[in-house]
Design a protein around this motif. Structure first.
Motif: not given
Length: 114
Positions: A17-25, A28-32, A62-63, A70-77
Motif C-alpha cells: 500500500l505504501e508503494s502504491q501510494l507513492a506511485e499514485l502521488e 498525480f503530481s505529473h498530471l498536475e 480517478l487517481v 489507499v490512505k484509508r486502508a493504511l489507516a485501517r492497518i
C-alpha cells in the motif's frame, strides 16, 4: 491464520500500500504539472489542448480516489481494523486482500454495490 502469519500478511500489505501510494502521488503530481502548462497561443492547438486537459482532469480524479482508498486502508492497518469489512464487520478473505490490498469490503458486500 495464525497471529504471526496474520502480522506478516498485514506487514506485506502495508508495504504494498505504501508503494502504491507513492506511485499514485507521483502520477498525480505529473498530471498536475501537465494541467498547469499554459495553453498554446494558436487557437486550433488550444482546442486540442483543452480536450487533453479534460482527459487529464478525469485521470486526476480517478487517481485522487485511489489515493483516498489507499490512505484509508493504511489507516485501517494503524487502527488494527485491516481485513475487516467496513460494512458488515466480517472478515475480508485474505485472497481478496492479496489482489486488492485497499479493499474495504468483503466480497459479499462489494457484490451488493455493483
Amino acid at each position: 491464520m495464525t497471529n504471526t502469519a496474520n502480522a506478516a500478511s498485514t506487514t506485506a500489505s502495508r508495504t504494498r500500500l505504501e508503494s502504491q501510494l507513492a506511485e499514485l502521488e507521483a502520477r498525480f503530481s505529473h498530471l498536475e504539472r501537465d494541467l498547469d502548462e499554459p495553453l498554446n497561443a494558436d487557437s486550433s492547438e488550444q482546442a486540442v489542448e483543452m480536450e487533453d486537459d479534460q482527459s487529464l482532469e478525469a485521470q486526476a480524479l480517478l487517481v485522487t480516489r485511489e489515493i483516498v482508498s489507499v490512505k484509508r486502508a493504511l489507516a485501517r492497518i494503524e487502527d488494527g481494523e485491516y481485513g475487516v469489512c467496513v460494512r458488515c464487520g466480517g472478515d475480508i478473505n485474505p485472497k481478496r486482500l492479496d489482489a486488492r490490498p485497499e479493499a474495504a469490503l468483503c466480497i459479499h458486500c462489494a457484490s451488493k454495490e455493483g
